[in-house]
Motif scaffolding. Structure first.
Motif, PDB file in Angstrom:
ATOM      1  N   PRO A  91       0.819  -1.210   0.000  1.00  0.00           N
ATOM      2  CA  PRO A  91       0.000   0.000   0.000  1.00  0.00           C
ATOM      3  C   PRO A  91       0.850   1.257   0.000  1.00  0.00           C
ATOM      4  O   PRO A  91       1.771   1.389   0.802  1.00  0.00           O
ATOM      5  CB  PRO A  91      -0.808  -0.127   1.293  1.00  0.00           C
ATOM      6  N   GLY A  92       0.551   2.167  -0.914  1.00  0.00           N
ATOM      7  CA  GLY A  92       1.272   3.428  -0.970  1.00  0.00           C
ATOM      8  C   GLY A  92       2.655   3.352  -1.588  1.00  0.00           C
ATOM      9  O   GLY A  92       3.383   4.348  -1.598  1.00  0.00           O
ATOM     10  N   LYS A  93       3.021   2.189  -2.099  1.00  0.00           N
ATOM     11  CA  LYS A  93       4.353   2.020  -2.685  1.00  0.00           C
ATOM     12  C   LYS A  93       4.244   1.561  -4.140  1.00  0.00           C
ATOM     13  O   LYS A  93       3.224   1.060  -4.566  1.00  0.00           O
ATOM     14  CB  LYS A  93       5.170   1.016  -1.883  1.00  0.00           C
ATOM     15  N   GLU A  94       5.334   1.728  -4.867  1.00  0.00           N
ATOM     16  CA  GLU A  94       5.372   1.258  -6.240  1.00  0.00           C
ATOM     17  C   GLU A  94       5.585  -0.247  -6.284  1.00  0.00           C
ATOM     18  O   GLU A  94       6.121  -0.843  -5.351  1.00  0.00           O
ATOM     19  CB  GLU A  94       6.486   1.973  -7.007  1.00  0.00           C
ATOM     20  N   ARG A  95       5.182  -0.833  -7.381  1.00  0.00           N
ATOM     21  CA  ARG A  95       5.407  -2.264  -7.558  1.00  0.00           C
ATOM     22  C   ARG A  95       6.904  -2.528  -7.668  1.00  0.00           C
ATOM     23  O   ARG A  95       7.625  -1.786  -8.344  1.00  0.00           O
ATOM     24  CB  ARG A  95       4.679  -2.761  -8.801  1.00  0.00           C
ATOM     25  N   GLU A  96       7.362  -3.587  -7.009  1.00  0.00           N
ATOM     26  CA  GLU A  96       8.782  -3.885  -6.999  1.00  0.00           C
ATOM     27  C   GLU A  96       9.048  -5.331  -7.377  1.00  0.00           C
ATOM     28  O   GLU A  96       8.223  -6.222  -7.142  1.00  0.00           O
ATOM     29  CB  GLU A  96       9.377  -3.617  -5.607  1.00  0.00           C
ATOM     30  N   PHE A  97      10.222  -5.549  -7.929  1.00  0.00           N
ATOM     31  CA  PHE A  97      10.661  -6.883  -8.300  1.00  0.00           C
ATOM     32  C   PHE A  97      10.920  -7.727  -7.058  1.00  0.00           C
ATOM     33  O   PHE A  97      11.482  -7.236  -6.074  1.00  0.00           O
ATOM     34  CB  PHE A  97      11.939  -6.780  -9.129  1.00  0.00           C
ATOM     35  N   VAL A  98      10.515  -8.997  -7.114  1.00  0.00           N
ATOM     36  CA  VAL A  98      10.760  -9.933  -6.013  1.00  0.00           C
ATOM     37  C   VAL A  98      11.705 -11.050  -6.448  1.00  0.00           C
ATOM     38  O   VAL A  98      12.737 -11.284  -5.832  1.00  0.00           O
ATOM     39  CB  VAL A  98       9.442 -10.538  -5.506  1.00  0.00           C
TER      40      VAL A  98
END
Length: 122
Positions: free
Chosen positions: A41-48
């Motif tokens: 929530p409130g963050k950009e999508r990131e690589f996992v």
């Protein structure tokens, strides 16, 4: 084109484990590089994490290295993300993604699933 459907999300206590699955349909699964991304929530999508089409190469974000494992079963058109030692910072919607081509494992994805919620309670 490939269609992706994630499953396996849910609520887990901190320190626990969860396994996500992503079932693919459409063009031959073995042609695709597969990845997992997440968005809190409130963050950009990131690589996992990501895995090459053959399964011979993997890549992980520093934040999950040693705790998460990505695997694929090309016979079952499925990619998995085994998540261990979960903590509150892992809470996010997790997305399965696919691409073809020779870009680095962390980028260039053009097919996405709908996402599955993972919530880690502290």
């Amino acid at each position: 084109q490939v269609q992706l459907v994630e499953s396996g999300g849910g609520l887990v206590q901190a320190g626990g484990s969860l396994s996500l699955s992503c079932a693919a349909s459409g063009r031959p699964f073995s042609r695709y590089v597969m990845g997992w991304f997440r968005q809190a929530p409130g963050k950009e999508r990131e690589f996992v994490a990501a895995i090459s089409s053959s399964g011979g190469r993997t890549s992980y974000a520093d934040s999950v290295e040693g705790r998460f494992t990505i695997l694929r079963d090309n016979a079952k058109n499925t990619v998995f993300l085994q998540m261990n030692f979960l903590n509150a910072e892992d809470t996010a919607v997790y997305y399965c993604a696919a691409r073809t081509g020779m870009a680095p494992l962390t980028t260039g994805y053009n097919y996405w699933g709908q996402g599955t919620q993972v919530t880690v309670s502290s």
